[in-house]
Design an enzyme around this catalytic site. Structure first.
Site: not given
Ligand code: MV4
Length: 436
Positions: A144, A150, A276, A278
């Site tokens: 990441k 997002g 968040n 907010r």
């Molecule tokens: C992740 C994950 C799986 N494993 N981290 C997407 C945006 C950000 N909020 C973090 N996200 C994710 N992080 C790990 N270690 C999967 C996602 C993710 C996701 C998370 C929440 C809601 C929708 C999502 C869609 C795709 C990937």
């Protein structure tokens, strides 16, 4: 509209700020006063801090509610409000900063014994460090970009061979996209759910949670459906998530309304994702289940009023559909334009939050969300069936909306059973959307 409604009920005078593109938006009419703060471009209006402060000055505003977009999590804006002697309705700049930076936020919650995804402590120096760490935590892993967010700047590596290339490409892309190539690494949680806990803290250290919202149905990291309670969360998991969320909030003496977001895997393990600082777009599902006015709570907290501090658990169900001015038959392409006819859904257990009216022209400059339909009922299935009726009753002409998509979703057997994760739309059959 949402903030003005509550202010009027509390006998608080309101000032609406608007860009020239929003001159005819309902909120400018509904507020006691309205001040134009600039042209349509957000950087020259809704993100233009000097212009917003000038509007506050000429109207002698005591407080500013930042809403949930634009400057809502901008610590500098909160600071400037303080310098002007104007109450920022939300947490302090320090609290915003602490939770605004992903690495600091993780360190803060780790110290409070909140579960986080196993991964790198901070930024990775080079690919070798990523490989060494991944051998320990096991594949798949996700890289990441620290300046991402997002869903941007994320890359999954399923094995050692993939990781080296993935690291170098992701870092180069992040540098190009965000001006910062810093990367960190986490164990990849496969098919997670996005479940978040609503918290509320006052100025005296009292803090409570109002249970969860399931926000797993997302398209390109944009939430489309939210509900409370989650069909995946049982009583035990709810208590554990609530306790973890309170620990995260207490770690920074949180003041105001906030949301702690978790990734939840199929074994009901959960991991802190972010906090968040907010109120969120989806707050009405919690309001409808708990019969709270969360904006009123924000204003009371800002005014130094105490909260009870006891936690709230759901006994009924609420679900929200975000209605966007997009054409679901054309890959959700934006569909701005003039609304020539509008009838919003009404009746028992149906709430429609919107600023649009017949005759209003949806500008192309801002987020495509134009309304939220929230339905409340005793059980999940009744709430879904009420939502089906509400979607059927929502008449809007002149633009395309995502209503056909939501109708198909409410009929989907797996959705109705509560069987969905954040991957749901990757396999959803969009041909089931009704043409009418
Ligand atoms: C992740 C994950 C799986 N494993 N981290 C997407 C945006 C950000 N909020 C973090 N996200 C994710 N992080 C790990 N270690 C999967 C996602 C993710 C996701 C998370 C929440 C809601 C929708 C999502 C869609 C795709 C990937």
């Amino acid at each position: 509209m949402r903030i003005i409604r509550t202010c009027k009920e509390m006998n608080i005078k309101t000032v609406a700020v608007y860009s020239t593109a929003d001159r005819d938006s309902m909120h400018t009419r509904f507020a006691d006063e309205a001040v134009c703060i600039g042209p349509p471009q957000s950087k020259d209006s809704y993100l233009n801090i000097p212009s917003i402060m000038a509007a506050a000055e000429i109207t002698n505003a005591d407080a500013i509610h930042p809403g949930y977009g634009f400057l809502a999590e901008n610590a500098s804006f909160a600071e400037i409000c303080g310098e002007y002697g104007i109450k920022f309705i939300g947490p302090t700049p320090e609290m915003i900063r602490k939770m605004g930076d992903k690495i600091t936020a993780k360190e803060t919650v780790i110290a409070a014994n909140v579960p986080v995804v196993p991964g790198s402590k901070g930024l990775l120096e080079h690919a070798e460090e990523a490989i060494e760490l991944s051998d320990k935590i096991g594949y798949p892993v996700i890289l990441k970009a620290t300046a991402g967010g997002g869903g941007k700047g994320m890359r999954i590596a399923w094995n050692k061979e993939e990781l080296a290339d993935a690291f170098n490409m992701a870092s180069t892309e992040a540098l190009a996209a965000f001006g910062n190539g810093g990367m960190y690494l986490e164990k990849y949680i496969e098919e997670p759910r996005h479940i978040e806990i609503q918290v509320a803290g006052d100025q005296y250290g009292n803090i409570c949670h109002l249970s969860e919202r399931d926000c797993s149905i997302q398209r390109r990291h944009q939430k489309l459906i939210e509900e409370c309670p989650s069909p995946f969360v049982d009583k035990k998991l709810r208590e554990r998530l609530g306790e973890a969320a309170l620990n995260a909030a207490k770690a920074i003496n949180y003041e105001g309304l906030g949301t702690v977001e978790f990734l939840v895997d199929k074994h009901k393990n959960f991991y802190f994702m972010e906090m968040n600082t907010r109120i969120q777009v989806e707050h009405p599902v919690t309001e409808e289940v708990m019969d709270w006015d969360l904006v009123k709570e924000q204003i009371k907290i800002a005014a130094g009023i105490k909260i009870t501090g006891k936690n709230y658990f759901p006994t009924i169900h609420a679900i929200e559909c975000r209605i966007n001015a997009e054409d679901p038959f054309k890959n959700f392409m934006p569909s701005p334009g003039k609304i020539t006819f509008l009838h919003t859904s009404k009746g028992h257990g149906v709430r429609v939050d919107t600023h649009v009216t017949a005759g209003y022209t949806i500008p192309p400059y801002y987020d495509s969300m134009i309304a939220k339909i929230i339905c409340r009922a005793n059980t999940r299935i009744e709430a879904i069936d009420k939502m089906k009726r509400a979607l059927d009753e929502f008449y809007i002409e002149g633009i395309k909306t995502t209503i056909p998509f939501h109708k198909a979703l409410m009929n989907d057997p797996e959705f109705r059973k509560g069987n969905f994760t954040t991957k749901f739309l990757e396999t959803f059959d969009f041909s089931t959307m009704p043409k009418d």
